[in-house]
Every structure is written in structure tokens, then in C-alpha cells.
Write a protein that holds these residues in place. Structure first.
Motif, PDB file in Angstrom:
ATOM      1  N   PHE A 263     -23.194   4.907  29.212  1.00 24.85           N
ATOM      2  CA  PHE A 263     -21.770   4.987  29.539  1.00 24.85           C
ATOM      3  C   PHE A 263     -20.984   5.662  28.409  1.00 24.85           C
ATOM      4  N   GLY A 264     -21.252   5.282  27.172  1.00 20.01           N
ATOM      5  CA  GLY A 264     -20.522   5.854  26.044  1.00 20.01           C
ATOM      6  C   GLY A 264     -20.816   7.327  25.852  1.00 20.01           C
ATOM      7  N   ALA A 265     -22.077   7.703  25.980  1.00 23.75           N
ATOM      8  CA  ALA A 265     -22.419   9.123  25.827  1.00 23.75           C
ATOM      9  C   ALA A 265     -21.787   9.952  26.943  1.00 23.75           C
ATOM     10  N   ALA A 266     -21.785   9.415  28.152  1.00 22.25           N
ATOM     11  CA  ALA A 266     -21.181  10.139  29.266  1.00 22.25           C
ATOM     12  C   ALA A 266     -19.667  10.241  29.105  1.00 22.25           C
ATOM     13  N   LEU A 267     -19.051   9.192  28.595  1.00 15.90           N
ATOM     14  CA  LEU A 267     -17.605   9.244  28.370  1.00 15.90           C
ATOM     15  C   LEU A 267     -17.257  10.282  27.308  1.00 15.90           C
ATOM     16  N   LEU A 268     -18.079  10.362  26.272  1.00 14.27           N
ATOM     17  CA  LEU A 268     -17.887  11.392  25.252  1.00 14.27           C
ATOM     18  C   LEU A 268     -18.092  12.786  25.847  1.00 14.27           C
ATOM     19  N   GLY A 269     -19.107  12.936  26.694  1.00 12.82           N
ATOM     20  CA  GLY A 269     -19.347  14.218  27.352  1.00 12.82           C
ATOM     21  C   GLY A 269     -18.222  14.604  28.291  1.00 12.82           C
ATOM     22  N   TRP A 270     -17.655  13.620  28.989  1.00  9.65           N
ATOM     23  CA  TRP A 270     -16.528  13.899  29.875  1.00  9.65           C
ATOM     24  C   TRP A 270     -15.334  14.387  29.063  1.00  9.65           C
TER      25      TRP A 270
ATOM     26  N   ALA B 137     -15.443  15.888  26.172  1.00 13.08           N
ATOM     27  CA  ALA B 137     -15.736  17.247  25.701  1.00 13.08           C
ATOM     28  C   ALA B 137     -15.543  18.256  26.826  1.00 13.08           C
ATOM     29  N   ALA B 138     -15.892  17.884  28.048  1.00 10.59           N
ATOM     30  CA  ALA B 138     -15.694  18.798  29.179  1.00 10.59           C
ATOM     31  C   ALA B 138     -14.212  19.037  29.439  1.00 10.59           C
ATOM     32  N   VAL B 139     -13.412  18.008  29.293  1.00 12.49           N
ATOM     33  CA  VAL B 139     -11.970  18.167  29.512  1.00 12.49           C
ATOM     34  C   VAL B 139     -11.362  19.025  28.408  1.00 12.49           C
ATOM     35  N   VAL B 140     -11.756  18.763  27.165  1.00 14.48           N
ATOM     36  CA  VAL B 140     -11.150  19.472  26.031  1.00 14.48           C
ATOM     37  C   VAL B 140     -11.639  20.928  25.947  1.00 14.48           C
TER      38      VAL B 140
ATOM     39  N   TYR C 167     -18.398  32.011  29.156  1.00 11.36           N
ATOM     40  CA  TYR C 167     -19.525  32.408  30.003  1.00 11.36           C
ATOM     41  C   TYR C 167     -19.133  33.575  30.906  1.00 11.36           C
ATOM     42  N   GLU C 168     -17.919  33.564  31.422  1.00  6.81           N
ATOM     43  CA  GLU C 168     -17.472  34.659  32.279  1.00  6.81           C
ATOM     44  C   GLU C 168     -17.322  35.952  31.504  1.00  6.81           C
ATOM     45  N   SER C 169     -16.819  35.858  30.266  1.00  3.00           N
ATOM     46  CA  SER C 169     -16.566  37.077  29.492  1.00  3.00           C
ATOM     47  C   SER C 169     -17.853  37.728  29.004  1.00  3.00           C
ATOM     48  N   VAL C 170     -18.891  36.943  28.732  1.00  2.00           N
ATOM     49  CA  VAL C 170     -20.157  37.536  28.302  1.00  2.00           C
ATOM     50  C   VAL C 170     -21.061  37.831  29.497  1.00  2.00           C
ATOM     51  N   GLU C 171     -20.570  37.536  30.691  1.00  2.00           N
ATOM     52  CA  GLU C 171     -21.243  37.868  31.941  1.00  2.00           C
ATOM     53  C   GLU C 171     -22.657  37.302  32.014  1.00  2.00           C
ATOM     54  N   THR C 172     -22.768  36.033  31.741  1.00  2.00           N
ATOM     55  CA  THR C 172     -24.055  35.362  31.918  1.00  2.00           C
ATOM     56  C   THR C 172     -24.179  34.937  33.372  1.00  2.00           C
ATOM     57  N   GLU C 173     -25.343  34.505  33.739  1.00  2.00           N
ATOM     58  CA  GLU C 173     -25.573  34.019  35.099  1.00  2.00           C
ATOM     59  C   GLU C 173     -25.362  32.515  35.185  1.00  2.00           C
ATOM     60  N   SER C 174     -24.730  31.950  34.185  1.00  2.00           N
ATOM     61  CA  SER C 174     -24.516  30.516  34.157  1.00  2.00           C
ATOM     62  C   SER C 174     -23.561  30.078  35.261  1.00  2.00           C
ATOM     63  N   GLN C 175     -23.849  28.951  35.854  1.00  2.00           N
ATOM     64  CA  GLN C 175     -22.993  28.389  36.892  1.00  2.00           C
ATOM     65  C   GLN C 175     -22.121  27.275  36.328  1.00  2.00           C
ATOM     66  N   PHE C 176     -21.971  27.202  35.003  1.00  3.73           N
ATOM     67  CA  PHE C 176     -21.203  26.148  34.371  1.00  3.73           C
ATOM     68  C   PHE C 176     -19.733  26.262  34.748  1.00  3.73           C
ATOM     69  N   THR C 177     -19.151  25.140  35.149  1.00  2.67           N
ATOM     70  CA  THR C 177     -17.712  25.071  35.368  1.00  2.67           C
ATOM     71  C   THR C 177     -17.203  23.768  34.760  1.00  2.67           C
ATOM     72  N   GLU C 178     -15.950  23.777  34.398  1.00  2.00           N
ATOM     73  CA  GLU C 178     -15.341  22.575  33.826  1.00  2.00           C
ATOM     74  C   GLU C 178     -15.384  21.427  34.836  1.00  2.00           C
ATOM     75  N   ALA C 179     -15.044  21.722  36.073  1.00  2.00           N
ATOM     76  CA  ALA C 179     -15.035  20.676  37.100  1.00  2.00           C
ATOM     77  C   ALA C 179     -16.441  20.120  37.337  1.00  2.00           C
ATOM     78  N   GLY C 180     -17.432  20.984  37.345  1.00  2.00           N
ATOM     79  CA  GLY C 180     -18.806  20.531  37.524  1.00  2.00           C
ATOM     80  C   GLY C 180     -19.263  19.641  36.384  1.00  2.00           C
ATOM     81  N   ALA C 181     -18.889  20.009  35.165  1.00  2.00           N
ATOM     82  CA  ALA C 181     -19.257  19.194  34.005  1.00  2.00           C
ATOM     83  C   ALA C 181     -18.577  17.827  34.062  1.00  2.00           C
ATOM     84  N   ARG C 182     -17.311  17.825  34.467  1.00  2.00           N
ATOM     85  CA  ARG C 182     -16.610  16.530  34.574  1.00  2.00           C
ATOM     86  C   ARG C 182     -17.246  15.647  35.637  1.00  2.00           C
ATOM     87  N   ARG C 183     -17.620  16.242  36.776  1.00  2.00           N
ATOM     88  CA  ARG C 183     -18.260  15.445  37.838  1.00  2.00           C
ATOM     89  C   ARG C 183     -19.608  14.899  37.374  1.00  2.00           C
TER      90      ARG C 183
END
Length: 120
Positions: free
Chosen positions: A59-66, A68-71, A80-96
Motif C-alpha cells: 500500500f505504501g509503495a503504491a501510494l508513493l508511486g501514485w 509520483a505519477a501525479v507530480v 516520451y512523446e517528444s522523443v517519439e518512443t513507442e511507449s504507451q505510458f500515460t499519466e492516467a494509466g500510471a495513476r490507475r
């Protein structure tokens, strides 16, 4: 830079309530199972304390990760968008994802507490 790739606005903004409930129940079952598995070796107090501590750690590690995702999530997403990687990372996905881990850890703590109440 491809400005047409705006994945953040296409993702749902509501938490996945059904999956949250399922993960919470799974975490509770895991916390109870860990406490019961440790019971013969460590006794009721130490077994439930260990299971509770594992849930609290998740729980604590996930709260810290949440947090970090918000900040920093938007900045990382933009990078990721500017370096044009194929990453599917999004802020909303990380928060979920971190919210689901919070539910898992919270469920583990509740499961260990219920077993502790039953055993004492």
C-alpha cells in the motif's frame, strides 16, 4: 513531434470500480492466506503482524508511486512523446495502476486484520 497522438484525453477518467473491488478482495484473501500459512511457525500474533506489514508495504509503495505519477506523470508523458518512443505510458494509466496496487495492499491489511480478530 506527432501532436495527433493524445492518448491522455482518450482514456477514461473514472476509476475502474469493478476491478478495484476485485483486487481488494484478492488482496484480502492473500493477506489472510499469508497469515494462516505463517500461523504454525510463528504463532497468531506474529503471523498476522507479518501479513499486515506486507500489505502495508504494498500500500505504501503504491501510494508513493501514485504521488509520483501525479507530480511527474505529465512531464514523463510529454518526454516520451517528444522523443517519439513507442511507449504507451500515460499519466492516467500510471495513476490507475497505482490505485489498483493500493487496493491490493489495503485488502491485504484488512484480510490480515480479520484473521487476527478471528484468532484472538
Amino acid at each position: 513531434m506527432d501532436r495527433s497522438r493524445s492518448t491522455a484525453s482518450a482514456e477514461p477518467t473514472r476509476p475502474p470500480w469493478g476491478r478495484l473491488g476485485g483486487v481488494f478482495v484478492a488482496g484480502g484473501a492473500a493477506g489472510a492466506a499469508i497469515a494462516l500459512a505463517l500461523l504454525p511457525q510463528r504463532g497468531p500474533q506474529e503471523a498476522t503482524s507479518t501479513a499486515f506489514a506486507l500489505g502495508a508495504l504494498i500500500f505504501g509503495a503504491a501510494l508513493l508511486g501514485w504521488t509520483a505519477a501525479v507530480v511527474g506523470g505529465r512531464g514523463l508523458e510529454t518526454t516520451y512523446e517528444s522523443v517519439e518512443t513507442e511507449s504507451q505510458f500515460t499519466e492516467a494509466g500510471a495513476r490507475r495502476a497505482m490505485l489498483l496496487l493500493c487496493a491490493l495492499g489495503l485488502g491485504g491489511m484488512v484480510g490480515a486484520s480479520v484473521i487476527s480478530a478471528v484468532l484472538t
